[in-house]
Design a protein around this motif. Sequence first.
Motif, PDB file in Angstrom:
ATOM      1  N   GLY A 162      -3.792   9.411  -8.215  1.00 39.13           N
ATOM      2  CA  GLY A 162      -3.003  10.039  -7.160  1.00 39.13           C
ATOM      3  C   GLY A 162      -1.557   9.566  -7.123  1.00 39.13           C
ATOM      4  N   ARG A 163      -1.346   8.278  -7.446  1.00 40.27           N
ATOM      5  CA  ARG A 163       0.018   7.743  -7.405  1.00 40.27           C
ATOM      6  C   ARG A 163       0.811   8.165  -8.642  1.00 40.27           C
TER       7      ARG A 163
ATOM      8  N   GLY B  14      -8.971   7.564 -10.155  1.00 40.99           N
ATOM      9  CA  GLY B  14      -8.302   6.286  -9.895  1.00 40.99           C
ATOM     10  C   GLY B  14      -7.986   5.533 -11.169  1.00 40.99           C
TER      11      GLY B  14
ATOM     12  N   ALA C  99      -7.165  13.560  -6.295  1.00 39.89           N
ATOM     13  CA  ALA C  99      -8.433  14.284  -6.145  1.00 39.89           C
ATOM     14  C   ALA C  99      -8.701  14.481  -4.657  1.00 39.89           C
TER      15      ALA C  99
ATOM     16  N   TRP D 252      -0.257  -3.190   2.376  1.00 42.76           N
ATOM     17  CA  TRP D 252      -1.210  -2.326   1.679  1.00 42.76           C
ATOM     18  C   TRP D 252      -2.012  -1.451   2.633  1.00 42.76           C
TER      19      TRP D 252
ATOM     20  N   LEU E 180     -12.115   5.134   1.350  1.00 36.75           N
ATOM     21  CA  LEU E 180     -11.357   6.260   0.801  1.00 36.75           C
ATOM     22  C   LEU E 180     -12.296   7.192   0.038  1.00 36.75           C
TER      23      LEU E 180
ATOM     24  N   LYS F 238       1.366  -9.002   1.885  1.00 43.18           N
ATOM     25  CA  LYS F 238       1.864  -9.983   0.926  1.00 43.18           C
ATOM     26  C   LYS F 238       3.385  -9.930   0.950  1.00 43.18           C
TER      27      LYS F 238
ATOM     28  N   ALA G  43     -13.536  -5.800 -10.209  1.00 49.87           N
ATOM     29  CA  ALA G  43     -13.139  -4.426 -10.567  1.00 49.87           C
ATOM     30  C   ALA G  43     -13.422  -4.169 -12.049  1.00 49.87           C
TER      31      ALA G  43
ATOM     32  N   PHE H  47     -13.229 -15.797 -14.425  1.00 50.79           N
ATOM     33  CA  PHE H  47     -12.742 -14.424 -14.604  1.00 50.79           C
ATOM     34  C   PHE H  47     -12.829 -14.065 -16.100  1.00 50.79           C
TER      35      PHE H  47
ATOM     36  N   LEU I 100       3.169  -7.560  -6.206  1.00 51.76           N
ATOM     37  CA  LEU I 100       2.896  -7.158  -4.828  1.00 51.76           C
ATOM     38  C   LEU I 100       1.408  -7.157  -4.493  1.00 51.76           C
TER      39      LEU I 100
ATOM     40  N   VAL J  34      -2.682  -3.463  -8.117  1.00 51.11           N
ATOM     41  CA  VAL J  34      -1.950  -4.381  -8.991  1.00 51.11           C
ATOM     42  C   VAL J  34      -0.599  -3.721  -9.262  1.00 51.11           C
TER      43      VAL J  34
ATOM     44  N   THR K 100     -13.423   5.498  -8.428  1.00 57.08           N
ATOM     45  CA  THR K 100     -13.123   4.054  -8.350  1.00 57.08           C
ATOM     46  C   THR K 100     -12.331   3.745  -7.074  1.00 57.08           C
ATOM     47  N   LEU K 101     -12.477   4.600  -6.087  1.00 58.19           N
ATOM     48  CA  LEU K 101     -11.750   4.390  -4.828  1.00 58.19           C
ATOM     49  C   LEU K 101     -12.481   3.355  -3.973  1.00 58.19           C
ATOM     50  N   PRO K 102     -11.748   2.569  -3.178  1.00 61.34           N
ATOM     51  CA  PRO K 102     -12.436   1.690  -2.223  1.00 61.34           C
ATOM     52  C   PRO K 102     -13.355   2.540  -1.334  1.00 61.34           C
TER      53      PRO K 102
HETATM   54  C1  LIG Z   1      -2.058  -8.280  -1.638  1.00 59.99           C
HETATM   55  C2  LIG Z   1      -3.240  -8.396  -2.560  1.00 59.99           C
HETATM   56  C3  LIG Z   1      -3.446  -9.572  -3.246  1.00 59.99           C
HETATM   57  C4  LIG Z   1      -4.529  -9.707  -4.094  1.00 59.99           C
HETATM   58  N1  LIG Z   1      -4.671 -10.872  -4.793  1.00 59.99           N
HETATM   59  C5  LIG Z   1      -5.662 -10.970  -5.691  1.00 59.99           C
HETATM   60  C6  LIG Z   1      -5.708 -12.100  -6.551  1.00 59.99           C
HETATM   61  O1  LIG Z   1      -4.825 -12.969  -6.520  1.00 59.99           O
HETATM   62  N2  LIG Z   1      -6.755 -12.181  -7.426  1.00 59.99           N
HETATM   63  C7  LIG Z   1      -7.713 -11.184  -7.514  1.00 59.99           C
HETATM   64  O2  LIG Z   1      -8.615 -11.319  -8.341  1.00 59.99           O
HETATM   65  N3  LIG Z   1      -7.656 -10.091  -6.733  1.00 59.99           N
HETATM   66  C8  LIG Z   1      -6.644  -9.951  -5.841  1.00 59.99           C
HETATM   67  N4  LIG Z   1      -6.551  -8.819  -5.090  1.00 59.99           N
HETATM   68  C9  LIG Z   1      -7.595  -7.774  -5.221  1.00 59.99           C
HETATM   69  C10 LIG Z   1      -7.383  -6.912  -6.480  1.00 59.99           C
HETATM   70  O3  LIG Z   1      -6.044  -6.486  -6.551  1.00 59.99           O
HETATM   71  C11 LIG Z   1      -8.325  -5.721  -6.406  1.00 59.99           C
HETATM   72  O4  LIG Z   1      -9.649  -6.164  -6.240  1.00 59.99           O
HETATM   73  C12 LIG Z   1      -8.321  -4.856  -7.672  1.00 59.99           C
HETATM   74  O5  LIG Z   1      -7.028  -4.645  -8.162  1.00 59.99           O
HETATM   75  C13 LIG Z   1      -9.013  -3.536  -7.327  1.00 59.99           C
HETATM   76  O6  LIG Z   1      -9.088  -2.717  -8.463  1.00 59.99           O
HETATM   77  P1  LIG Z   1      -9.888  -1.339  -8.370  1.00 59.99           P
HETATM   78  O7  LIG Z   1      -9.662  -0.623  -9.638  1.00 59.99           O
HETATM   79  O8  LIG Z   1     -11.279  -1.579  -7.930  1.00 59.99           O
HETATM   80  O9  LIG Z   1      -9.214  -0.550  -7.131  1.00 59.99           O
HETATM   81  P2  LIG Z   1      -7.722  -0.017  -6.969  1.00 59.99           P
HETATM   82  O10 LIG Z   1      -6.760  -0.890  -7.645  1.00 59.99           O
HETATM   83  O11 LIG Z   1      -7.534   0.228  -5.513  1.00 59.99           O
HETATM   84  O12 LIG Z   1      -7.760   1.388  -7.752  1.00 59.99           O
HETATM   85  C14 LIG Z   1      -8.081   2.595  -7.144  1.00 59.99           C
HETATM   86  C15 LIG Z   1      -7.114   3.644  -7.665  1.00 59.99           C
HETATM   87  O13 LIG Z   1      -7.454   4.918  -7.126  1.00 59.99           O
HETATM   88  C16 LIG Z   1      -6.251   5.608  -6.792  1.00 59.99           C
HETATM   89  N5  LIG Z   1      -6.590   6.616  -5.797  1.00 59.99           N
HETATM   90  C17 LIG Z   1      -6.898   6.434  -4.491  1.00 59.99           C
HETATM   91  N6  LIG Z   1      -7.215   7.608  -3.923  1.00 59.99           N
HETATM   92  C18 LIG Z   1      -7.120   8.551  -4.896  1.00 59.99           C
HETATM   93  C19 LIG Z   1      -7.346   9.970  -4.940  1.00 59.99           C
HETATM   94  N7  LIG Z   1      -7.753  10.647  -3.868  1.00 59.99           N
HETATM   95  N8  LIG Z   1      -7.138  10.608  -6.111  1.00 59.99           N
HETATM   96  C20 LIG Z   1      -6.753   9.952  -7.222  1.00 59.99           C
HETATM   97  N9  LIG Z   1      -6.518   8.618  -7.241  1.00 59.99           N
HETATM   98  C21 LIG Z   1      -6.713   7.929  -6.093  1.00 59.99           C
HETATM   99  C22 LIG Z   1      -5.341   4.521  -6.300  1.00 59.99           C
HETATM  100  O14 LIG Z   1      -3.983   4.918  -6.332  1.00 59.99           O
HETATM  101  C23 LIG Z   1      -5.652   3.394  -7.270  1.00 59.99           C
HETATM  102  O15 LIG Z   1      -4.817   3.441  -8.397  1.00 59.99           O
HETATM  103  C24 LIG Z   1      -5.459  -8.638  -4.253  1.00 59.99           C
HETATM  104  C25 LIG Z   1      -5.238  -7.447  -3.589  1.00 59.99           C
HETATM  105  C26 LIG Z   1      -4.133  -7.306  -2.767  1.00 59.99           C
HETATM  106  C27 LIG Z   1      -3.882  -5.978  -2.119  1.00 59.99           C
END
Ligand SMILES: Cc1cc2nc3c(=O)[nH]c(=O)nc-3n(C[C@H](O)[C@H](O)[C@H](O)COP(=O)(O)OP(=O)(O)OC[C@H]3O[C@@H](n4cnc5c(N)ncnc54)[C@H](O)[C@@H]3O)c2cc1C
Length: 449
Positions: free
Chosen positions: A32-33, A8, A232, A382, A265, A293, A433, A62, A53, A40, A260-262
């Motif tokens: 994956g993307r 991720g 993956a 999303w 997932l 959004k 994150a 922060f 988005l 983000v 780093t997947l939710p």
């Molecule tokens: C509409 C929306 C608005 C938001 N607004 C805010 C805000 O204003 N302020 C704030 O602080 N937070 C906000 N958030 C939350 C914030 O965006 C997330 O908490 C943060 O970006 C998560 O980061 P992460 O790295 O933990 O997870 P992610 O960004 O989900 O990263 C996980 C990555 O893993 C990849 N992945 C998934 N499955 C696989 C696989 N099988 N193999 C390889 N790669 C894979 C995904 O493509 C992704 O790139 C918002 C979220 C959304 C959706």
Amino acid sequence: MLDCAIIGAGLAGLVAAQYLVDRGLKVVVLEGRDRVGGRVENRVLSDGGYVELGGQWIGPGFAALTEIIDDLGLTTIGLPAKGNLVVRLRGQALEVPSSDEAPTLTPFEVSDLGQGLLRLRRLAERLRDDPAWRKSNGAWLGQDLRRWVSTNLRTQGAQRRFAEVYAAAFGPMPKGATLLEGLHQVNSGPDLETMLASNGGLHQKRVDGGMATVATALADRLGDVVRLNAEAVKVAYSDRSATVTLADGEEIEAKQVISTLPPQLAVAMEYDPPLPAWRKEAADKVAPGNVIKAFLIYDHPFWRDRGFSGQSSADQGAVRVTFDTTADNSNRGHLMGFFEGADADSLSRRSVSLRERAFVDSVVRTFGQTAAKPVAYIERNWSSEKFTGGCHGAHFSPGVWTTNGPILAEPEGVLHWAGAEYSTRFNGYMEGAVRSGREVAAAVARDLA
Ligand SMILES: Cc1cc2nc3c(=O)[nH]c(=O)nc-3n(C[C@H](O)[C@H](O)[C@H](O)COP(=O)(O)OP(=O)(O)OC[C@H]3O[C@@H](n4cnc5c(N)ncnc54)[C@H](O)[C@@H]3O)c2cc1C
């Protein structure tokens, strides 16, 4: 063999990779993307403007994310326009000076709300600082959060405003949520009292150019450490190493793996040996939120002509909060809003044009007929994204956080878990994150030393 394979390239994955690369370790980030950033993302518009988005707003506290933004030489900007807030309550739109806190309420309701928030914060602090108190009040803490609100806030106005502020901070209050879970949210999330200020609180700053520029700048620094279109599908792991299998069958060996997947997932992938049952059960109960959004683009920000900031909140309608997110390099006006909870659930099954109409209808009720003719509508659902599966973050089902939450972040031997949902502070937010990515990378570096 690589030192670490990170699955991720969202904020958590990129930050973790940078930490390890800076310490001379051999790392790959498998995304994956066909882009980095995960939740983000920027959408560039035909006039050169852009909309964000996903994650966008940087709130007080922060610190880890701000440090990265500064280090990358990026700048932050506030809300684009000063002006009055519009609050629509019981069908009536009221204009409220932006400096006025909790503006829609009578002085009695403001005082009621203030007392309620204070009580909640004191309880949250007690929960954090006094384990003996927590133990002896277990049954009382298990009461329904909504019931606590209705017995501790006496006026309906204050109860309604409380629910709005709570939803803006943590997402809609899930049915059956307990007081204990609410207090946990208060301890790990932004400050509710600060959020009451219409021009302060969580929705305060954003990155000039969009938060996605943070992700792309981090990825640029990492160079070919980041591999796109690398989904993956399986992780085989032993005490000493792991092999990640990609969708095209390629196998990547590493001493340690950070996923780093939710949570939902993460556990849906294949593991050899399989993950312990408790981990799957806990993650399966973590229902991701459902938020769409959406943006209405107007030929110019008409609300500013009338002294409005574009910020609004309402107690009815498909879209209940709006913000002016007009990019500085655009002459057009961007109004952003969210479809949330039950509205998002039901409307996500309908057509895009129906959602556009529902958004326009909500905005017309707030700002009047001038809002009736946007030039474009943009949205991101999303929940229908294969590589995300829900947003903003996960809302833990009753009992899940308290019983399994803290151990969800525990490593499984060489397999580590990072991301916004695993963070003890700012859980579900970009700050969470970043902190989680850094902390887990530090643990991996220690294990490798
Ligand atoms: C509409 C929306 C608005 C938001 N607004 C805010 C805000 O204003 N302020 C704030 O602080 N937070 C906000 N958030 C939350 C914030 O965006 C997330 O908490 C943060 O970006 C998560 O980061 P992460 O790295 O933990 O997870 P992610 O960004 O989900 O990263 C996980 C990555 O893993 C990849 N992945 C998934 N499955 C696989 C696989 N099988 N193999 C390889 N790669 C894979 C995904 O493509 C992704 O790139 C918002 C979220 C959304 C959706």
